[in-house]
Design a protein around this motif. Structure first.
Motif, mmCIF file in Angstrom:
data_model
loop_
_atom_site.group_PDB
_atom_site.id
_atom_site.type_symbol
_atom_site.label_atom_id
_atom_site.label_comp_id
_atom_site.label_asym_id
_atom_site.label_seq_id
_atom_site.Cartn_x
_atom_site.Cartn_y
_atom_site.Cartn_z
ATOM 1 N N SER A 209 20.661 -29.941 48.468
ATOM 2 C CA SER A 209 19.713 -30.528 49.427
ATOM 3 C C SER A 209 20.160 -30.183 50.846
ATOM 4 N N GLY A 210 19.214 -29.747 51.650
ATOM 5 C CA GLY A 210 19.555 -29.400 53.035
ATOM 6 C C GLY A 210 20.136 -28.010 53.194
ATOM 7 N N SER A 211 20.144 -27.217 52.126
ATOM 8 C CA SER A 211 20.701 -25.862 52.226
ATOM 9 C C SER A 211 19.743 -24.913 52.929
ATOM 10 N N GLY A 212 18.444 -25.244 52.878
ATOM 11 C CA GLY A 212 17.445 -24.377 53.484
ATOM 12 C C GLY A 212 16.602 -23.638 52.477
ATOM 13 N N LYS A 213 16.710 -23.991 51.194
ATOM 14 C CA LYS A 213 15.941 -23.271 50.173
ATOM 15 C C LYS A 213 14.442 -23.484 50.317
ATOM 16 N N THR A 214 14.021 -24.702 50.649
ATOM 17 C CA THR A 214 12.585 -24.962 50.827
ATOM 18 C C THR A 214 12.070 -24.263 52.079
ATOM 19 N N LYS A 215 12.849 -24.289 53.138
ATOM 20 C CA LYS A 215 12.472 -23.592 54.372
ATOM 21 C C LYS A 215 12.399 -22.082 54.121
ATOM 22 N N LYS B 255 23.592 -32.652 58.735
ATOM 23 C CA LYS B 255 22.888 -32.399 59.994
ATOM 24 C C LYS B 255 21.402 -32.122 59.744
ATOM 25 N N ARG B 256 21.100 -31.257 58.783
ATOM 26 C CA ARG B 256 19.705 -30.892 58.508
ATOM 27 C C ARG B 256 18.892 -32.073 57.976
ATOM 28 N N MET B 257 19.489 -32.834 57.079
ATOM 29 C CA MET B 257 18.762 -33.977 56.520
ATOM 30 C C MET B 257 18.541 -35.055 57.584
ATOM 31 N N THR B 258 19.494 -35.190 58.491
ATOM 32 C CA THR B 258 19.330 -36.136 59.601
ATOM 33 C C THR B 258 18.216 -35.657 60.524
ATOM 34 N N GLU B 259 18.185 -34.359 60.828
ATOM 35 C CA GLU B 259 17.158 -33.802 61.716
ATOM 36 C C GLU B 259 15.757 -33.905 61.120
ATOM 37 N N ARG B 260 15.646 -33.896 59.797
ATOM 38 C CA ARG B 260 14.323 -34.018 59.184
ATOM 39 C C ARG B 260 13.988 -35.488 58.879
ATOM 40 N N ASN B 261 14.808 -36.373 59.437
ATOM 41 C CA ASN B 261 14.577 -37.831 59.371
ATOM 42 C C ASN B 261 14.653 -38.413 57.964
ATOM 43 N N ASP C 135 24.381 -16.824 52.898
ATOM 44 C CA ASP C 135 24.966 -17.901 53.705
ATOM 45 C C ASP C 135 23.947 -18.383 54.733
ATOM 46 N N ASN C 136 23.611 -19.657 54.668
ATOM 47 C CA ASN C 136 22.642 -20.235 55.603
ATOM 48 C C ASN C 136 23.285 -21.355 56.420
ATOM 49 N N ARG C 137 24.473 -21.098 56.920
ATOM 50 C CA ARG C 137 25.127 -22.084 57.776
ATOM 51 C C ARG C 137 24.970 -21.725 59.244
ATOM 52 N N GLY C 138 24.298 -20.642 59.499
ATOM 53 C CA GLY C 138 24.126 -20.195 60.875
ATOM 54 C C GLY C 138 22.681 -19.969 61.226
ATOM 55 N N ASP C 139 22.385 -18.783 61.729
ATOM 56 C CA ASP C 139 21.053 -18.424 62.203
ATOM 57 C C ASP C 139 20.090 -18.209 61.036
ATOM 58 N N PHE C 140 18.976 -18.940 61.029
ATOM 59 C CA PHE C 140 18.017 -18.864 59.932
ATOM 60 C C PHE C 140 17.350 -17.493 59.847
ATOM 61 N N GLU C 141 17.135 -16.839 60.968
ATOM 62 C CA GLU C 141 16.521 -15.503 60.945
ATOM 63 C C GLU C 141 17.393 -14.512 60.180
ATOM 64 N N THR C 142 18.697 -14.653 60.303
ATOM 65 C CA THR C 142 19.618 -13.799 59.549
ATOM 66 C C THR C 142 19.492 -14.081 58.059
ATOM 67 N N THR C 143 19.371 -15.355 57.712
ATOM 68 C CA THR C 143 19.189 -15.750 56.309
ATOM 69 C C THR C 143 17.933 -15.105 55.744
ATOM 70 N N ILE C 144 16.822 -15.241 56.451
ATOM 71 C CA ILE C 144 15.555 -14.665 55.973
ATOM 72 C C ILE C 144 15.655 -13.149 55.864
ATOM 73 N N SER C 145 16.286 -12.532 56.804
ATOM 74 C CA SER C 145 16.464 -11.077 56.756
ATOM 75 C C SER C 145 17.212 -10.656 55.492
ATOM 76 N N GLU C 146 18.259 -11.384 55.150
ATOM 77 C CA GLU C 146 19.034 -11.067 53.944
ATOM 78 C C GLU C 146 18.211 -11.289 52.677
ATOM 79 N N VAL C 147 17.466 -12.383 52.632
ATOM 80 C CA VAL C 147 16.634 -12.672 51.451
ATOM 81 C C VAL C 147 15.533 -11.608 51.321
ATOM 82 N N LYS C 148 14.932 -11.206 52.416
ATOM 83 C CA LYS C 148 13.903 -10.165 52.378
ATOM 84 C C LYS C 148 14.461 -8.863 51.801
#
Length: 180
Positions: free
Chosen positions: A12-18, A126-132, A162-175
């Motif tokens: 949870s909060g890893s960024g898989k849904t995003k 941090k992510r779960m707190t930010e999404r309330n 690794d999705n502990r940093g910049d999300f654009e980098t994460t998406i680039s790697e997944v793409k």
């Protein structure tokens, strides 16, 4: 062309849904699960889930299923067939057991590939707190990730991003993994 199901795994909060949402925006259809639970505020039928009764659930030909709390979840074979009519690449956010079931039940029709979205407890909180999320839900999910060894899933995944940093980098790697 060979069909592929890309399963996004992670705590949870890893960024898989995003990540799934970003891929949907790029034209990769997301597999929509069925559930017997009631819709939460803001959830849309056929977008987030197909909300069904226990009786309907029992009649579905399932490619994957799980129970969580008092609710049942599954991916129907009909959903897979329908989505494969529009694309040869699909994405799904699942837990490790869901990935294993899809691999077992669908490998004759499609490659089933796991992508583990890596994070850590601090980033999750941090992510779960930010999404309330509610504080008690956050603590439950953090403890559950440790209790169920969700962080160990990276060792059995086909790919780790690794999705502990910049999300654009994460998406680039997944793409790159998916080939888009």
């Amino acid at each position: 062309m060979k069909k592929s199901i890309y399963c996004l795994l992670g705590a949870s909060g890893s960024g898989k849904t995003k990540t799934a949402h970003a891929l949907k925006q790029l034209g990769i259809p997301e597999i929509v699960s069925h559930t017997t639970r009631k819709p939460r505020e803001g959830e849309i039928e056929g977008v987030h889930y197909y909300f069904i009764s226990d009786e309907e659930y029992n009649m579905i030909e399932k490619a994957e299923f799980a129970n969580y709390g008092n609710s049942k979840y599954c991916i129907s074979k009909k959903e897979l067939d329908s989505k494969f009519e529009t694309s040869n690449k699909l994405i799904s956010v699942v837990e490790i057991n869901g990935f294993k079931q899809l691999k077992e039940n669908c490998s004759n029709e499609a490659d089933v590939i796991s992508i583990y979205i890596k994070t850590d407890l601090e980033t999750m909180r941090k992510r779960m707190t930010e999404r309330n999320d509610k504080p008690e839900d956050i603590e439950y999910r953090l403890n559950n990730a440790l209790k169920t060894n969700e962080f160990d899933n990276e060792y059995i995944a086909d790919y780790v991003v690794d999705n502990r940093g910049d999300f654009e980098t994460t998406i680039s790697e997944v793409k790159k993994i998916i080939g888009i």
